[in-house]
Write an enzyme that holds these catalytic residues in place. Structure first.
Site, short mmCIF file in Angstrom:
data_model
loop_
_atom_site.label_atom_id
_atom_site.label_comp_id
_atom_site.label_asym_id
_atom_site.label_seq_id
_atom_site.Cartn_x
_atom_site.Cartn_y
_atom_site.Cartn_z
N TYR A 1 0.85 -1.19 0.00
CA TYR A 1 0.00 0.00 0.00
C TYR A 1 0.88 1.25 0.00
CZ TYR A 1 -5.04 -0.75 0.51
OH TYR A 1 -6.37 -0.99 0.27
N GLU B 1 -0.54 4.91 -0.49
CA GLU B 1 -1.32 6.12 -0.75
C GLU B 1 -0.46 7.36 -0.59
OE1 GLU B 1 -2.95 3.83 1.52
OE2 GLU B 1 -5.11 4.00 1.17
N ASP C 1 -6.88 13.54 -25.06
CA ASP C 1 -6.87 12.13 -24.67
C ASP C 1 -6.20 11.36 -25.80
OD1 ASP C 1 -7.36 9.49 -24.13
OD2 ASP C 1 -9.49 9.72 -23.73
N THR D 1 -4.15 6.05 -21.80
CA THR D 1 -3.95 4.70 -21.31
C THR D 1 -2.53 4.30 -21.69
OG1 THR D 1 -4.83 3.86 -23.39
CG2 THR D 1 -6.35 3.97 -21.55
N LYS E 1 -2.34 0.38 -25.15
CA LYS E 1 -2.71 0.35 -26.57
C LYS E 1 -1.43 0.43 -27.41
CE LYS E 1 -7.36 2.16 -25.79
NZ LYS E 1 -7.42 2.65 -24.39
N ARG F 1 -2.01 -2.43 -18.42
CA ARG F 1 -3.29 -1.72 -18.40
C ARG F 1 -3.24 -0.69 -17.28
NH1 ARG F 1 -6.40 -4.37 -21.95
NH2 ARG F 1 -8.23 -3.13 -21.38
#
Length: 471
Positions: free
Chosen positions: A59, A61, A215, A241, A244, A250
């Protein structure tokens, strides 16, 4: 208590043979099929190693150097390295640009950018979904149903492509923008086969005092390789992203301008961009919890690969292969939106044939050719599309060249001929059409030839020789 060796270090094949078997079936599907979905790619074994690493346990954060939990000394180094590589891959000066690499994917990245830069019910403009835009750019149906969270929380007005040419109608876009006065204009889409005129977008955004966001999810690999126009020259924020054309895991990224703003009439002297804190705060704590450290490490690996001369050659080939496939189909007399492509995809208009994208997608699936139904301009609904979208990145990653994509074009031609034959014999209704797909010898023959063709090429990410299902 069960031993650590027993529950914690036993291979998947033994722990869960059902899931292992399904993964092996998926490996066979990928290696024996022709993957033409424009938003998909095959990533590397190195990226997969990072994805399946011990980093998934942690973790973290917050941002590097400012975490909520302890024990992040190595995680901080990984995330900082990923951010540095992101700027390097896209040829950006760290004094002028920053990047957040924590978004889980592209849609969360977009919504985080909107959340950071806009207030609820601020106005946005993005390319309409039937024109090749993306759901997260504010799509709602003709009946007013709000499909994406973007259209729920913000007021959106789409711009469209020309019904005659399929190109973005920049004059109408400007006219709409001057009337609507959006807070944010979005350029970029998921099914637009041409370059984007970022300079024109910037001019329009300046005229109506809008922020400009690109984008670049689909073309980020081409942008990194400098094989597509550079949105960073004109835009305030760039999202993407990473799985692609960039050929990574991903995941998602948000790039934002920082440092002094250029002098502008009516702007206080010494003004600086304030996007960094707003976007970082929107990602965490506003929208996400702990970042996926295995994704961030895998992205760092992919960005390192994307910065090589070999990746530039790959990106050039992606475009060449898409053009070769498009030309082959047009030489067969088929209609492509904008009569070709300048990117990694072609959009095939099936309406002149009396076919729907759904039928062609369904039949191609049965032949181990994977593509997707897609709206084309003039469609009344994105839910009943009149075309299919075809992309070259994945099969180019397997080493295919122009001549190989011409073979794919012939397979697609045959698939459409079979679809037309079944429709003629059984009727246009999907339930009637589907009857003709059962025990169809033409489909079986094409599938066999597709598998023979595809199996001849190398597969990134895993060794086909070790697959459970080879035939």
């Amino acid at each position: 208590m069960e031993s650590v060796e027993s529950w914690g270090n036993t291979p998947l094949e033994i722990v869960d043979p059902e899931i292992h078997d399904l993964i092996e079936h998926e490996k066979r599907r990928q290696s024996c099929g022709i993957e033409l979905i424009a938003s998909e790619n095959f990533t590397s074994f190195a990226v997969m190693e990072a994805l399946g690493s011990a980093l998934t346990n942690k973790y973290s954060e917050g941002m590097p150097g400012n975490r909520y939990y302890g024990g992040n000394e190595h995680i901080d180094k990984i995330e900082n390295l990923c951010r540095d590589r992101a700027l390097q891959a896209f040829h950006l000066d760290s004094e002028s640009w920053g990047v957040n690499v924590q978004p889980y994917s592209g849609s969360p990245a977009n919504f985080a950018a909107y959340t950071g830069l806009l207030n609820p019910h601020d106005r946005i403009m993005g390319l309409d979904l039937p024109s090749g835009g993306h759901l997260t750019h504010g799509y709602y149906t003709a009946g007013g149903k709000k499909i994406s969270a973007t259209s729920i929380y913000f007021e959106s007005l789409p711009y469209k492509v020309s019904s005659e040419t399929g190109y973005i109608d920049y004059d109408k876009l400007e006219e709409k923008a001057m009337d609507f006065r959006p807070k944010l204009i979005i350029c970029g889409g998921s099914a637009y086969p041409r370059e984007w005129d970022y300079a024109r977008f910037k001019s329009i955004a300046d005229k109506c005092s809008s922020l400009l966001l690109c984008d670049m999810a689909h073309i980020s690999g081409l942008v990194a390789a400098q094989e597509a126009g550079d949105p960073f020259e004109y835009c305030d924020v760039v999202t993407t992203t990473t799985h692609k054309s960039l050929r990574g895991p991903r995941s998602g990224m948000i790039f934002y301008r920082k440092g002094p703003k250029p002098p502008k009439k009516g702007q206080p002297e010494g003004s600086v961009y304030d996007y960094e804190d707003k976007i970082n705060f929107a990602v965490f704590p506003s929208l996400q919890g702990g970042p996926h450290n295995h994704q961030i490490a895998a992205l760092a690996v992919a960005l390192k690969q994307a910065s090589t001369p070999e990746f530039k050659i790959y990106a050039k080939q992606v475009k060449a292969n898409a053009a070769a496939l498009g030309n082959y189909l047009m030489n067969k007399g088929y209609k492509l939106v904008t009569d070709g492509t300048e990117t990694h995809l072609v959009l095939w208009d099936l309406r002149p044939l009396g076919l729907t994208g759904s039928k062609v997608e369904k039949l191609c699936d049965l032949c181990n050719i994977t593509l997707n139904k897609n709206a084309v301009f003039g469609d009344s609904s994105a839910m009943s599309p009149g075309g299919v979208r075809i992309g070259s990145p994945a099969m180019t990653s397997r080493g295919l060249l122009e001549k190989d994509f011409e073979c794919i074009g012939e397979f697609l031609h045959r698939a459409v001929c079979i679809t037309l034959s079944i429709q003629k014999e059984h009727g246009k209704l999907l339930k009637d059409f589907s009857k003709g797909l059962v025990d169809n010898k033409d489909i079986e023959n094409l599938k066999t030839q597709v598998e023979q063709f595809s199996s001849a090429f190398k597969m990134p990410g895993f060794q086909t020789s070790s697959m459970k299902y080879k035939d």
